[in-house]
Design a protein around this motif. Structure first.
Motif, PDB file in Angstrom:
ATOM      1  N   GLN A  94       3.777   5.423  -5.472  1.00  0.00           N
ATOM      2  CA  GLN A  94       3.740   5.666  -7.046  1.00  0.00           C
ATOM      3  C   GLN A  94       2.807   6.775  -7.603  1.00  0.00           C
ATOM      4  O   GLN A  94       3.129   7.333  -8.493  1.00  0.00           O
ATOM      5  CB  GLN A  94       3.322   4.109  -7.575  1.00  0.00           C
ATOM      6  CG  GLN A  94       3.529   4.119  -9.140  1.00  0.00           C
ATOM      7  CD  GLN A  94       3.211   2.671  -9.492  1.00  0.00           C
ATOM      8  OE1 GLN A  94       3.052   1.713  -8.677  1.00  0.00           O
ATOM      9  NE2 GLN A  94       3.279   2.272 -10.685  1.00  0.00           N
ATOM     10  N   ASP A  95       1.606   6.765  -6.715  1.00  0.00           N
ATOM     11  CA  ASP A  95       0.741   7.682  -7.257  1.00  0.00           C
ATOM     12  C   ASP A  95       1.358   9.325  -7.041  1.00  0.00           C
ATOM     13  O   ASP A  95       1.358   9.909  -7.797  1.00  0.00           O
ATOM     14  CB  ASP A  95      -0.400   7.628  -6.264  1.00  0.00           C
ATOM     15  CG  ASP A  95      -1.453   6.201  -6.580  1.00  0.00           C
ATOM     16  OD1 ASP A  95      -1.231   5.972  -7.753  1.00  0.00           O
ATOM     17  OD2 ASP A  95      -2.001   5.991  -5.583  1.00  0.00           O
ATOM     18  N   ARG A  96       2.076   9.551  -5.871  1.00  0.00           N
ATOM     19  CA  ARG A  96       2.746  10.649  -5.655  1.00  0.00           C
ATOM     20  C   ARG A  96       3.857  11.018  -6.732  1.00  0.00           C
ATOM     21  O   ARG A  96       3.878  12.224  -7.259  1.00  0.00           O
ATOM     22  CB  ARG A  96       3.348  10.908  -4.202  1.00  0.00           C
ATOM     23  CG  ARG A  96       2.456  10.870  -3.206  1.00  0.00           C
ATOM     24  CD  ARG A  96       3.183  10.877  -1.873  1.00  0.00           C
ATOM     25  NE  ARG A  96       1.910  10.867  -0.694  1.00  0.00           N
ATOM     26  CZ  ARG A  96       2.262  10.640   0.456  1.00  0.00           C
ATOM     27  NH1 ARG A  96       3.680  10.286   0.855  1.00  0.00           N
ATOM     28  NH2 ARG A  96       1.400  10.582   1.351  1.00  0.00           N
ATOM     29  N   ASN A 111       3.748   9.759  -9.713  1.00  0.00           N
ATOM     30  CA  ASN A 111       3.086  10.205 -10.906  1.00  0.00           C
ATOM     31  C   ASN A 111       2.586  11.569 -10.968  1.00  0.00           C
ATOM     32  O   ASN A 111       2.600  12.345 -12.008  1.00  0.00           O
ATOM     33  CB  ASN A 111       1.926   9.118 -11.312  1.00  0.00           C
ATOM     34  CG  ASN A 111       2.274   7.853 -11.741  1.00  0.00           C
ATOM     35  OD1 ASN A 111       3.526   7.771 -12.144  1.00  0.00           O
ATOM     36  ND2 ASN A 111       1.649   6.792 -11.242  1.00  0.00           N
ATOM     37  N   ILE A 112       1.905  12.051 -10.062  1.00  0.00           N
ATOM     38  CA  ILE A 112       1.663  13.231  -9.814  1.00  0.00           C
ATOM     39  C   ILE A 112       2.591  14.251  -9.960  1.00  0.00           C
ATOM     40  O   ILE A 112       2.411  15.301 -10.725  1.00  0.00           O
ATOM     41  CB  ILE A 112       0.799  13.583  -8.361  1.00  0.00           C
ATOM     42  CG1 ILE A 112      -0.557  12.802  -8.466  1.00  0.00           C
ATOM     43  CG2 ILE A 112       0.512  15.204  -8.201  1.00  0.00           C
ATOM     44  CD1 ILE A 112      -1.196  12.872  -7.186  1.00  0.00           C
ATOM     45  N   ASP A 157       2.310   1.706  -3.450  1.00  0.00           N
ATOM     46  CA  ASP A 157       1.189   2.329  -4.382  1.00  0.00           C
ATOM     47  C   ASP A 157       0.906   3.694  -3.969  1.00  0.00           C
ATOM     48  O   ASP A 157       0.907   4.336  -4.995  1.00  0.00           O
ATOM     49  CB  ASP A 157      -0.106   1.620  -3.996  1.00  0.00           C
ATOM     50  CG  ASP A 157      -0.126   0.012  -4.660  1.00  0.00           C
ATOM     51  OD1 ASP A 157       0.780  -0.071  -5.631  1.00  0.00           O
ATOM     52  OD2 ASP A 157      -0.784  -0.823  -4.313  1.00  0.00           O
ATOM     53  N   GLY A 158       1.208   4.228  -2.769  1.00  0.00           N
ATOM     54  CA  GLY A 158       1.016   5.538  -2.713  1.00  0.00           C
ATOM     55  C   GLY A 158       1.965   6.343  -3.183  1.00  0.00           C
ATOM     56  O   GLY A 158       1.899   7.434  -3.625  1.00  0.00           O
ATOM     57  N   ARG A 217       3.566  14.639 -13.505  1.00  0.00           N
ATOM     58  CA  ARG A 217       2.676  15.583 -14.248  1.00  0.00           C
ATOM     59  C   ARG A 217       2.967  16.943 -14.181  1.00  0.00           C
ATOM     60  O   ARG A 217       2.950  17.678 -15.019  1.00  0.00           O
ATOM     61  CB  ARG A 217       1.359  15.152 -14.005  1.00  0.00           C
ATOM     62  CG  ARG A 217       0.813  13.903 -15.083  1.00  0.00           C
ATOM     63  CD  ARG A 217      -0.518  13.492 -14.750  1.00  0.00           C
ATOM     64  NE  ARG A 217      -0.688  12.480 -13.807  1.00  0.00           N
ATOM     65  CZ  ARG A 217      -1.331  12.194 -12.717  1.00  0.00           C
ATOM     66  NH1 ARG A 217      -2.413  13.250 -12.560  1.00  0.00           N
ATOM     67  NH2 ARG A 217      -1.587  11.371 -11.910  1.00  0.00           N
ATOM     68  N   ARG A 240       0.848  -1.338  -0.002  1.00  0.00           N
ATOM     69  CA  ARG A 240      -0.049  -0.094  -0.089  1.00  0.00           C
ATOM     70  C   ARG A 240       0.861   1.224   0.015  1.00  0.00           C
ATOM     71  O   ARG A 240       0.419   2.254  -0.569  1.00  0.00           O
ATOM     72  CB  ARG A 240      -0.888  -0.046   1.106  1.00  0.00           C
ATOM     73  CG  ARG A 240      -2.181  -0.939   0.993  1.00  0.00           C
ATOM     74  CD  ARG A 240      -2.911  -0.477   2.136  1.00  0.00           C
ATOM     75  NE  ARG A 240      -2.501  -0.910   3.395  1.00  0.00           N
ATOM     76  CZ  ARG A 240      -2.914  -0.613   4.770  1.00  0.00           C
ATOM     77  NH1 ARG A 240      -4.181   0.119   4.574  1.00  0.00           N
ATOM     78  NH2 ARG A 240      -2.344  -0.778   5.819  1.00  0.00           N
TER      79      ARG A 240
END
Length: 122
Positions: A46-48, A50-51, A43-44, A54, A40
Motif C-alpha cells: 500500500q505504501d509503494r 501510494n508512492i 501495508d508495504g 504520487r 505487513r
C-alpha cells in the motif's frame, strides 16, 4: 453439563490431535504469524502504491506544464513567421519595382545604418 467444563474438555481432546505432523495448537500460531506477515506485506504494498500514485501525479503535472510551454512556443513561432513573411513581402515589393530612386534610397539607408553601427561599436 457446564459450558465452561465442556470447552475445557474439547480443548483437551483437540490438543493432542496432529495435523500433517504439526500439533493443532501450533498450526493456529503459525496461521496467525502468516496473517501478520501478510498484513505487513499488504501495508508495504500500500505504501509503494501510494508512492507510485504520487509519482505518476507529479509526472502528469510536469507533462501538462511542458505541453503548455510547447503550445505557447508554437503560437509565438507562428506569430514570428507571420511577421517575417510580411517583411519578406515588403522586401520583394521594394526590389521588384523598377524605380531606381527607391533602390538608391534603400541602398543608401543600409550604408548609413552600417556606418552608424560601425562608428558606435568602435
Amino acid at each position: 453439563m457446564n459450558p465452561r467444563r465442556e470447552r475445557n474438555h474439547r480443548t483437551a481432546l483437540f490438543d493432542g490431535i496432529e495435523e500433517g505432523g504439526i500439533r493443532a495448537s501450533s498450526s493456529y500460531a503459525s496461521h496467525e504469524i502468516d496473517e501478520h506477515d501478510n498484513d505487513r506485506a499488504v501495508d508495504g504494498l500500500q505504501d509503494r502504491v501510494n508512492i507510485l500514485k504520487r509519482l505518476t501525479g507529479d509526472i502528469h503535472e510536469e507533462v501538462e506544464s511542458h505541453n503548455r510551454v510547447l503550445d505557447r512556443m508554437g503560437n509565438d513561432m507562428d506569430a514570428s513567421r507571420g511577421i517575417l513573411s510580411g517583411t519578406m513581402d515588403r522586401f520583394k515589393s521594394a526590389f521588384e519595382t523598377k524605380s531606381s530612386r527607391r533602390m538608391f534610397t534603400l541602398v543608401a539607408s543600409f550604408v548609413v545604418i552600417f556606418l552608424i553601427i560601425y562608428y558606435l561599436t568602435r
